[in-house]
Design an enzyme around this catalytic site. Sequence first.
Site, short mmCIF file in Angstrom:
data_model
loop_
_atom_site.label_atom_id
_atom_site.label_comp_id
_atom_site.label_asym_id
_atom_site.label_seq_id
_atom_site.Cartn_x
_atom_site.Cartn_y
_atom_site.Cartn_z
N HIS A 127 -3.14 7.51 2.24
CA HIS A 127 -3.54 6.19 1.74
C HIS A 127 -4.91 5.87 2.33
O HIS A 127 -5.16 6.10 3.52
CB HIS A 127 -2.51 5.14 2.15
CG HIS A 127 -2.98 3.74 1.93
ND1 HIS A 127 -3.53 3.32 0.74
CD2 HIS A 127 -3.02 2.67 2.77
CE1 HIS A 127 -3.87 2.04 0.86
NE2 HIS A 127 -3.58 1.63 2.08
N ASN A 134 -10.03 0.00 -0.07
CA ASN A 134 -8.57 0.10 -0.06
C ASN A 134 -8.04 -0.45 -1.38
O ASN A 134 -8.13 -1.65 -1.62
CB ASN A 134 -8.02 -0.69 1.13
CG ASN A 134 -6.51 -0.64 1.24
OD1 ASN A 134 -5.83 -0.18 0.32
ND2 ASN A 134 -5.97 -1.11 2.35
N CYS A 136 0.82 -1.23 0.00
CA CYS A 136 0.00 0.00 0.00
C CYS A 136 0.84 1.27 0.00
O CYS A 136 0.34 2.35 -0.31
CB CYS A 136 -0.95 0.00 1.18
SG CYS A 136 -2.16 -1.32 1.08
#
Length: 325
Positions: free
Chosen positions: A252, A282, A115
């Site tokens: 993020h 996500n 990520c």
Amino acid sequence: MTMLRSVLLGCGSYLPERVLTNDELARDIETSNEWIVQRTGIEQRHIAASGEVTSDLAIKAARAALAAAHVDAQSIDLIVVATSTPDNTFPATAVTVQAGLGITRGAAFDLQAVCSGFVFALATTDGLLRTGTYKRALVIGAETFSRILDWKDRTTCVLFGDGAGAVVLEAQQQGGGRDDRGILTTHLRSDGRHKSKLYVDGGPSSTQTVGHLRMEGRAVFKHAVAMITDVIEDAFRTTGYTAADIDWFVPHQANKRIIDDSAHKLGIAPQKVVITVGQHGNTSAASIPLALNVAIKDGRIKKGDLVLLEAMGGGFTWGSALVRW
Ligand code: ACO
């Protein structure tokens, strides 16, 4: 004294057509819209169509970024794709993107930091552009996490989605001060002691399979805010800027609670925080450029704004980038 800076010329993104809502998920696994929204802020996510691969998403995002930057694909001499879900084990998804855009010069490679991939790719590209070797780069975050999810595991499958985002960067001579446009500072960190808290249980060398994402959600949550604030404080220390100077915080997009807690701890006002996790879930390395593009398109982020980016992910890896748009 003047110096080369990596200036952001444009941003673009692409989301697969298919939207998967929490209510749809609740038909197949024991979960509910209420649980998912309350714990994560996620309402829906996009899922790639059968046969639609990471490079397809990346190419569409790249084309949108090139159009927004008003530059031709032929002027690009560096492509970095941040992804943990490449089309194949090799070659790099970036070379498929390069060929798809009709580019035959320069270099193209993938970067894997889960990520945190987009922030790591931005920092790597910034370093390469500032050597003067490359002039114009595409940095892309592209993922098809739907392909590595265990759709029977409610603790993970409700969290992730597919998508891609891209930015065009150009090496430009700037004044050398903190008022310059472009990337002002980046800070990257990793700590492999935490690798078993968030990982995929397969791979070419270990199992000869792709594997599925496994996560100790509570343990990740526990570390997230401290790691995020750590690298952001590094960015403030290096530049002399403070939370009050930030125009937009584009984190993020893993979980709304992590984003809210981080912004609160840093003293960043809620109205300066760009949050898209509700609509995208996500999307790992794609989440920051996807969120950036939303805030540029709706007119929030404007030329000259000070924008703070941060990410944390599997490894653990974490990083920040402070940029003037
Ligand atoms: N629906 C309903 N109930 C669920 C679900 C679900 N989808 N998932 C778990 N539960 C249950 C659990 O079984 C548990 O039940 P129990 O109390 O009977 O044992 C209960 O809900 C609470 O579970 P917790 O794991 O304690 O829930 P928590 O509040 O920690 O929320 C979550 C879980 C959302 C995963 C949270 O821990 C989190 O967001 N962690 C961070 C995850 C993250 O950011 N990951 C991405 C990092 S980026 C990357 O690199 C990929």
